[in-house]
Design an enzyme around this catalytic site. Sequence first.
Site, PDB file in Angstrom:
ATOM      1  N   GLY A 284      70.560   7.584  59.592  1.00  0.00           N
ATOM      2  CA  GLY A 284      69.558   6.534  59.635  1.00  0.00           C
ATOM      3  C   GLY A 284      69.712   5.551  58.489  1.00  0.00           C
ATOM      4  CG  HIS A 285      66.984   2.382  56.007  1.00  0.00           C
ATOM      5  ND1 HIS A 285      67.810   1.289  56.213  1.00  0.00           N
ATOM      6  CD2 HIS A 285      66.094   2.002  55.036  1.00  0.00           C
ATOM      7  CE1 HIS A 285      67.436   0.305  55.404  1.00  0.00           C
ATOM      8  NE2 HIS A 285      66.417   0.707  54.673  1.00  0.00           N
ATOM      9  CD1 TRP A 286      67.598   6.693  51.446  1.00  0.00           C
ATOM     10  CD2 TRP A 286      66.564   8.620  51.921  1.00  0.00           C
ATOM     11  NE1 TRP A 286      66.799   7.012  50.376  1.00  0.00           N
ATOM     12  CE2 TRP A 286      66.150   8.182  50.639  1.00  0.00           C
ATOM     13  CE3 TRP A 286      66.032   9.802  52.428  1.00  0.00           C
ATOM     14  CZ2 TRP A 286      65.243   8.898  49.855  1.00  0.00           C
ATOM     15  CZ3 TRP A 286      65.131  10.514  51.660  1.00  0.00           C
ATOM     16  CH2 TRP A 286      64.736  10.069  50.386  1.00  0.00           C
TER      17      TRP A 286
END
Length: 288
Positions: free
Chosen positions: A267-269
């Site tokens: 995801g975003h991490w």
Amino acid sequence: MTDTVTHTEAATSKYVNVLEGGTELRVHYNDTGAGKETLVLLHGSGPGASGWANFYRNVDAFANAGYRVILVDCPGWGKSDSIVCTGSRSDLNARVLKGVLDTLGIERAHLVGNSMGGHSAVAFALSYPERVGKLVLMGGGTGGPSQFVPMPTEGIKLLQGLYRDPTLENLKKMLNVFVYDASTMTEELMQTRLDNMLARRDHLENFVKSLTANPKQFPDYGHRLNEIKAPALVIWGRDDRFVPLDVGLRLVWGLPNAEFHVFGRCGHWAQWEHAERFNQMLLDFLGQ
């Protein structure tokens, strides 16, 4: 061979005063100490974020490889002073970072930025190109809006909703789309993040005030990316629901000296979800 050291937030915690717009800000940072080169890690804009909270899975790998690692809490996050930003948050963070580096006597550093940290790293590289070694951008960097996903994205809507109503339920909603595998978001991690948020309600309130004053906190510098000559590594999560993958492609198209890596099931991490591979990838890139 370098001894393996485990660094802690408390042992590396420091403060510096920086002037911003005529106001003195107390800025918190973590510093692992002397190293062959300096690596600055810049966090994202989520409620409860900080340098250490964003990068605690990465600090030891870089420090034990011989780098001086500095994690800055941007104004309005972590232990740094709060602030209302009515202009460009990217440029504000860049100016504050310059103040931190000036005070510490650091002429040049590699910058690693996640989300807002990526935007801020790009702004810094545009304003102070002689101060940048290499750039690493994950899930951010002001490449412009997605061409395929309506903006604001699902994740950004949940983030802004959490700022306005900071509850455990809303935190869970945001974190469930923050990473690819929501089962990795343990109750302990969520509670720690909630505690960090609620410990600084001034940060939450000032973020909302900033959005009200200027909804466009992170201007699009896509048209200026060609000015950045520093070698860049752009890393994205295929499943990023905050800043979609095509934004990363726009960064690579604009940056004249960029490489691109996409993590699947991410995801975003990226630096947290795929920490071990991420750490090695950065060390290889920095060592080239």
